[in-house]
Design an enzyme around this catalytic site. Structure first.
Site, PDB file in Angstrom:
ATOM      1  N   GLU A 158       0.833  -1.207   0.000  1.00 56.67           N
ATOM      2  CA  GLU A 158       0.000   0.000   0.000  1.00 56.67           C
ATOM      3  C   GLU A 158       0.869   1.260   0.000  1.00 56.67           C
ATOM      4  O   GLU A 158       0.558   2.246  -0.670  1.00 56.67           O
ATOM      5  CB  GLU A 158      -0.957  -0.022   1.189  1.00 56.67           C
ATOM      6  CG  GLU A 158      -2.096   0.953   1.083  1.00 56.67           C
ATOM      7  CD  GLU A 158      -3.002   0.729  -0.115  1.00 56.67           C
ATOM      8  OE1 GLU A 158      -3.108   1.658  -0.944  1.00 56.67           O
ATOM      9  OE2 GLU A 158      -3.596  -0.351  -0.231  1.00 56.67           O
ATOM     10  N   GLU A 175       1.569   6.374  -7.129  1.00 51.59           N
ATOM     11  CA  GLU A 175       0.529   7.346  -7.462  1.00 51.59           C
ATOM     12  C   GLU A 175       1.051   8.773  -7.341  1.00 51.59           C
ATOM     13  O   GLU A 175       0.803   9.609  -8.220  1.00 51.59           O
ATOM     14  CB  GLU A 175      -0.688   7.152  -6.554  1.00 51.59           C
ATOM     15  CG  GLU A 175      -1.479   5.913  -6.867  1.00 51.59           C
ATOM     16  CD  GLU A 175      -2.672   5.720  -5.943  1.00 51.59           C
ATOM     17  OE1 GLU A 175      -2.826   6.492  -4.970  1.00 51.59           O
ATOM     18  OE2 GLU A 175      -3.440   4.782  -6.191  1.00 51.59           O
TER      19      GLU A 175
END
Length: 125
Positions: free
Chosen positions: A72, A79
């Site tokens: 994560e 991102e």
């Protein structure tokens, strides 16, 4: 190497842990999916104590939790990097973000399956 070099190395090492901690905390505060995974990890740990999983099962559970949270964090880094490079809709930017999210999804599904293999027998057998 004199003592100043050793002190400098220890200082650099300490700073790397400070930076890493900052990254984890920032992600934990700002990313909903990380928060969900962290909450799930807490629930799994609690269940592990309640049903008294063995040492091998704890090792597997902790590897899965660490892997999930690490993925994560990597997904968030990808991102942010893509967003830094371009603010336009680009097929490659979308592909990079989707692939990173896909990696998280694959690991999450496998983690759930392994979790069920560990915990279901404790509840039903």
């Amino acid at each position: 190497m004199d003592s100043r070099d050793h002190k400098n190395e220890w200082h650099r090492l300490l700073k790397s842990f400070v930076h890493a901690s900052r990254g984890i905390l920032k992600t934990a505060r700002s990313e909903r999916n990380f928060q969900i995974h962290a909450a799930a990890a807490c629930a799994v740990i609690l269940c592990g104590f309640l049903v008294k999983i063995n040492i091998t099962e704890w090792a597997v559970v902790l590897i899965l939790i660490g892997g999930m949270l690490s993925l994560e964090l990597l997904n968030t880094a990808i991102e942010h990097t893509v967003d830094l490079v371009t603010d336009k809709q680009h097929p490659l930017a979308k592909a990079a973000k989707d692939a990173a999210a896909g990696a998280v999804c694959v690991f999450a599904v496998i983690s759930c399956i392994i979790g069920l293999l560990i915990f279901l027998p404790k509840f039903f057998w």
